[in-house]
Design an enzyme around this catalytic site. Sequence first.
Site, PDB file in Angstrom:
ATOM      1  N   GLY A 261      39.784  31.569  38.917  1.00 33.02           N
ATOM      2  CA  GLY A 261      39.496  32.831  39.494  1.00 33.02           C
ATOM      3  C   GLY A 261      40.745  33.009  40.346  1.00 33.02           C
ATOM      4  N   GLY A 263      42.229  34.265  44.118  1.00 35.44           N
ATOM      5  CA  GLY A 263      41.663  34.282  45.378  1.00 35.44           C
ATOM      6  C   GLY A 263      42.203  33.064  46.388  1.00 35.44           C
ATOM      7  CD  GLU A 286      40.026  36.145  34.063  1.00 40.47           C
ATOM      8  OE1 GLU A 286      39.198  37.022  33.902  1.00 40.47           O
ATOM      9  OE2 GLU A 286      39.806  35.172  34.923  1.00 40.47           O
ATOM     10  CG  ASN A 376      36.473  42.269  44.653  1.00 40.20           C
ATOM     11  OD1 ASN A 376      36.636  43.129  45.389  1.00 40.20           O
ATOM     12  ND2 ASN A 376      36.789  41.186  45.098  1.00 40.20           N
ATOM     13  N   GLY A 380      36.504  38.122  34.845  1.00 42.08           N
ATOM     14  CA  GLY A 380      36.453  37.448  33.660  1.00 42.08           C
ATOM     15  C   GLY A 380      35.518  36.041  33.683  1.00 42.08           C
TER      16      GLY A 380
END
Length: 502
Positions: A261, A263, A286, A376, A380
């Site tokens: 992911g 961050g 992604e 948020n 995905g």
Amino acid sequence: MNRIKYPAYLDKILTPKVAAMIIKNHDVLGVSGFTKAGDSKSVLPMVADRALHEDIKVTVLSGASLGYDTDADLAKNGALYKRMPFQADPTLRKSINSHEVLYVDQHLGQTADMLQKIDSFKIDVAIIEAVGVTEEGYIIPTTSVGNSPAFTEKAEKIIIEINTTFPESLYGLHDVKFLKKQPNRDVIPVLKSDTRIGDPFIKIDPEKVVAIVYTEVPDSPAVISAPDEKTTAISKHILDFLGNEVDEGRLTESLLPLQAGIGKTANAILSGFTNSRFKDLTMYSEVLQDSTFELFDAGKLSFASASSITVTEECSKNIFSDFDKYKDKLVLRPQNISNSAEVISRLGIIGINTAIEFDIYGNVNSTHIMGTNMMNGIGGSGDFARNGYLSIFACPSMSKEGKISHIVPMVSHTDHTEHDIDILVTEQGLADIRGLAPIERARVIIDKCVHPDYKAQLLYYFEEAYKLGGQTPHILPETFSWHTRLKTEGSMKIKKVVKSIV
């Protein structure tokens, strides 16, 4: 004008302000952009400006979050009616939670399918950023593909933003294939991360193009904090776990394709692979962050597939000043392929995502604060958690100077159920919950993941619940007491563990 190879478009060049006037009140817009990359930087901000002095509200669909203050300006100027499928802007978030803007939080792999399935869901205008257009009038995207193919296919009108900041050498980076409508869809023949199945451009009907706009605004840079003590510890626990999987013969040192992911935590976890035992790694994800290019430069990563490139300003300069260095190691795909359940399952992705909180039985909340307020969105993570080879979720064990435990009796909102989770990890340790019954999972999670300041308190809850019986023991009056205590007393901690809380 050399970026426009299709002569008929030359008569359609407009200023952003004039192009924005094409958009009408109540229009549904499909805009390029995925985690700040490849988004509309000229026309959509002009729509936000229009809302300051006229009555205009639009619905905005994108790939994921938009860059700069676009979402914020649309929200605060009253230009947004509905937003989907993902956002990451504090101003928009506030408008969503105060019911000023409707928000559809959606698995990122499903938006394109939704547009195909619901004939009445129209896209009035697609706004797509491009490096240029081909001789046939087709769009060459910039740093993301996202849902752009789906938007252009469904849109009545298309506005193309030519961004001259990006080098024309991006041509060939993308792999765009349009999927047939379900249930008559063909197999998606992606067999490895580097498999290409489509075109290096987005095929469109040139008759739909109503405006061409030039811009030279770079992508909004990612802001990524350096790994700290907690994220470094989380990364080490994951690397040790994967190393053990190799030692046990379940994986090789090349592992399986990695997904992570966005961050600080995700970037730190991937950065940890730089000095690890693993080699010849691949990614099927992604978003490609700074850590992806660190791994390339370290010789650890051989190929990466994603839907966007979202990096810091410094990393962006490094990449695009010598893009040929990376070009043959990258591919950007539409997100209904990057996040396809079929492909994720076939390739056996190791998914590494972040959580807001998880509970003693392995349920994960990745979207809501205190069960009510949207942060948020699910992004995905669900696509990879449900379909991958390994589903790993990470978060700190404790925050806000000890006032919040991120492991609780029951999550206040469930995005990923216990059935889809394999590994949970905090800086305290890693819980492998594969093949465990609920009461076994609870004991392992409490032992491995919970901060010492909360361990006795959480163990006591579980032991008292266990006495009541049940497959998944809970004390219903106390299930959300931790969240209630935080709201009323400012901390999840109880001053003293009493003899019984039943």
